[in-house]
Design a protein around this motif. Structure first.
Motif, mmCIF file in Angstrom:
data_model
loop_
_atom_site.group_PDB
_atom_site.id
_atom_site.type_symbol
_atom_site.label_atom_id
_atom_site.label_comp_id
_atom_site.label_asym_id
_atom_site.label_seq_id
_atom_site.Cartn_x
_atom_site.Cartn_y
_atom_site.Cartn_z
ATOM 1 N N GLY A 67 80.101 41.709 109.210
ATOM 2 C CA GLY A 67 78.950 41.896 110.081
ATOM 3 C C GLY A 67 77.952 40.756 110.014
ATOM 4 O O GLY A 67 77.996 39.919 109.122
ATOM 5 N N LYS A 68 77.036 40.758 111.000
ATOM 6 C CA LYS A 68 75.958 39.778 111.095
ATOM 7 C C LYS A 68 74.761 40.518 111.673
ATOM 8 O O LYS A 68 74.844 41.074 112.775
ATOM 9 C CB LYS A 68 76.394 38.631 112.007
ATOM 10 N N VAL A 69 73.659 40.566 110.912
ATOM 11 C CA VAL A 69 72.491 41.341 111.324
ATOM 12 C C VAL A 69 71.221 40.517 111.097
ATOM 13 O O VAL A 69 71.255 39.451 110.500
ATOM 14 C CB VAL A 69 72.412 42.678 110.532
ATOM 15 N N ARG A 70 70.085 41.044 111.553
ATOM 16 C CA ARG A 70 68.810 40.342 111.407
ATOM 17 C C ARG A 70 67.971 40.837 110.225
ATOM 18 O O ARG A 70 67.093 40.123 109.764
ATOM 19 C CB ARG A 70 67.975 40.499 112.684
ATOM 20 N N ALA A 71 68.203 42.067 109.739
ATOM 21 C CA ALA A 71 67.374 42.643 108.673
ATOM 22 C C ALA A 71 68.239 43.156 107.526
ATOM 23 O O ALA A 71 69.356 43.628 107.746
ATOM 24 C CB ALA A 71 66.531 43.785 109.229
ATOM 25 N N MET A 72 67.686 43.086 106.303
ATOM 26 C CA MET A 72 68.424 43.529 105.128
ATOM 27 C C MET A 72 68.772 45.019 105.208
ATOM 28 O O MET A 72 69.842 45.428 104.789
ATOM 29 C CB MET A 72 67.631 43.231 103.860
ATOM 30 N N ARG A 73 67.879 45.842 105.763
ATOM 31 C CA ARG A 73 68.172 47.278 105.875
ATOM 32 C C ARG A 73 69.395 47.508 106.763
ATOM 33 O O ARG A 73 70.174 48.425 106.523
ATOM 34 C CB ARG A 73 66.957 48.050 106.366
ATOM 35 N N ASP A 74 69.568 46.652 107.768
ATOM 36 C CA ASP A 74 70.746 46.759 108.626
ATOM 37 C C ASP A 74 72.003 46.306 107.879
ATOM 38 O O ASP A 74 73.083 46.875 108.063
ATOM 39 C CB ASP A 74 70.563 45.933 109.897
ATOM 40 N N ALA A 75 71.865 45.291 107.029
ATOM 41 C CA ALA A 75 72.997 44.829 106.222
ATOM 42 C C ALA A 75 73.458 45.940 105.284
ATOM 43 O O ALA A 75 74.658 46.169 105.117
ATOM 44 C CB ALA A 75 72.618 43.585 105.429
ATOM 45 N N ILE A 76 72.501 46.647 104.683
ATOM 46 C CA ILE A 76 72.835 47.764 103.794
ATOM 47 C C ILE A 76 73.556 48.857 104.580
ATOM 48 O O ILE A 76 74.539 49.424 104.110
ATOM 49 C CB ILE A 76 71.569 48.300 103.105
ATOM 50 N N ALA A 77 73.099 49.134 105.795
ATOM 51 C CA ALA A 77 73.747 50.145 106.635
ATOM 52 C C ALA A 77 75.186 49.737 106.968
ATOM 53 O O ALA A 77 76.092 50.577 106.940
ATOM 54 C CB ALA A 77 72.945 50.364 107.918
ATOM 55 N N VAL A 78 75.411 48.469 107.262
ATOM 56 C CA VAL A 78 76.763 47.979 107.560
ATOM 57 C C VAL A 78 77.663 48.171 106.338
ATOM 58 O O VAL A 78 78.791 48.655 106.445
ATOM 59 C CB VAL A 78 76.734 46.484 107.982
ATOM 60 N N ILE A 79 77.154 47.806 105.160
ATOM 61 C CA ILE A 79 77.940 47.940 103.929
ATOM 62 C C ILE A 79 78.258 49.398 103.638
ATOM 63 O O ILE A 79 79.407 49.751 103.341
ATOM 64 C CB ILE A 79 77.198 47.291 102.743
ATOM 65 N N GLU A 80 77.258 50.269 103.732
ATOM 66 C CA GLU A 80 77.482 51.687 103.450
ATOM 67 C C GLU A 80 78.456 52.309 104.444
ATOM 68 O O GLU A 80 79.300 53.130 104.069
ATOM 69 C CB GLU A 80 76.158 52.447 103.433
ATOM 70 N N ASN A 81 78.380 51.908 105.682
ATOM 71 C CA ASN A 81 79.311 52.407 106.691
ATOM 72 C C ASN A 81 80.730 51.924 106.407
ATOM 73 O O ASN A 81 81.688 52.698 106.488
ATOM 74 C CB ASN A 81 78.862 51.961 108.085
ATOM 75 N N HIS A 82 80.874 50.664 106.064
ATOM 76 C CA HIS A 82 82.196 50.075 105.789
ATOM 77 C C HIS A 82 82.810 50.682 104.527
ATOM 78 O O HIS A 82 83.989 51.014 104.501
ATOM 79 C CB HIS A 82 82.083 48.561 105.650
ATOM 80 N N ALA A 83 81.991 50.862 103.473
ATOM 81 C CA ALA A 83 82.473 51.359 102.189
ATOM 82 C C ALA A 83 82.643 52.871 102.164
ATOM 83 O O ALA A 83 83.447 53.403 101.399
ATOM 84 C CB ALA A 83 81.537 50.931 101.070
ATOM 85 N N GLY A 84 81.847 53.546 102.976
ATOM 86 C CA GLY A 84 81.859 55.003 102.921
ATOM 87 C C GLY A 84 81.131 55.524 101.690
ATOM 88 O O GLY A 84 81.298 56.682 101.297
ATOM 89 N N ARG A 85 80.334 54.668 101.066
ATOM 90 C CA ARG A 85 79.575 55.003 99.855
ATOM 91 C C ARG A 85 78.207 54.364 99.916
ATOM 92 O O ARG A 85 77.981 53.437 100.684
ATOM 93 C CB ARG A 85 80.305 54.487 98.610
ATOM 94 N N ARG A 86 77.295 54.832 99.054
ATOM 95 C CA ARG A 86 75.939 54.278 99.002
ATOM 96 C C ARG A 86 75.884 53.007 98.178
ATOM 97 O O ARG A 86 76.649 52.823 97.248
ATOM 98 C CB ARG A 86 74.991 55.308 98.405
ATOM 99 N N VAL A 87 74.921 52.146 98.502
ATOM 100 C CA VAL A 87 74.706 50.916 97.742
ATOM 101 C C VAL A 87 74.106 51.279 96.386
ATOM 102 O O VAL A 87 73.144 52.046 96.308
ATOM 103 C CB VAL A 87 73.774 49.945 98.504
ATOM 104 N N LYS A 88 74.685 50.726 95.314
ATOM 105 C CA LYS A 88 74.216 50.983 93.954
ATOM 106 C C LYS A 88 73.228 49.916 93.494
ATOM 107 O O LYS A 88 72.193 50.229 92.913
ATOM 108 C CB LYS A 88 75.417 51.010 93.013
ATOM 109 N N SER A 89 73.528 48.636 93.770
ATOM 110 C CA SER A 89 72.622 47.565 93.360
ATOM 111 C C SER A 89 72.816 46.309 94.207
ATOM 112 O O SER A 89 73.883 46.086 94.760
ATOM 113 C CB SER A 89 72.830 47.214 91.886
ATOM 114 N N ILE A 90 71.742 45.520 94.276
ATOM 115 C CA ILE A 90 71.781 44.230 94.973
ATOM 116 C C ILE A 90 71.247 43.199 93.988
ATOM 117 O O ILE A 90 70.180 43.370 93.420
ATOM 118 C CB ILE A 90 70.890 44.254 96.234
ATOM 119 N N GLY A 91 71.998 42.148 93.804
ATOM 120 C CA GLY A 91 71.534 41.162 92.824
ATOM 121 C C GLY A 91 72.111 39.855 92.942
ATOM 122 O O GLY A 91 72.642 39.083 93.345
#
Length: 64
Positions: free
Chosen positions: A40-64
């Protein structure tokens, strides 16, 4: 923004990466072999998190 690792809950294939360039945040599915796949390619970090959670089917645990 330097490339950041994003880890989702659960085991197995749970590594993603995000990086920013020219106002866009690029989202990649990480690989043990080092060849990330763009998901994916998005403009905001919250949208990036949504793309990841949708793709993974799981919640984000950490960003680092």
């Amino acid at each position: 923004m330097a490339k950041k690792k994003v880890i989702v809950e659960g085991g197995g294939e749970n590594l993603y990466n995000v990086s920013e360039s020219s106002g866009w945040i690029w989202v990649y599915k990480g690989s043990v072999w080092g060849s990330d796949t763009q998901i994916g390619k998005v403009r905001a970090m919250r949208d990036a998190i949504a793309v990841i959670e949708n793709h993974a089917g799981r919640r984000v645990k950490s960003i680092g």
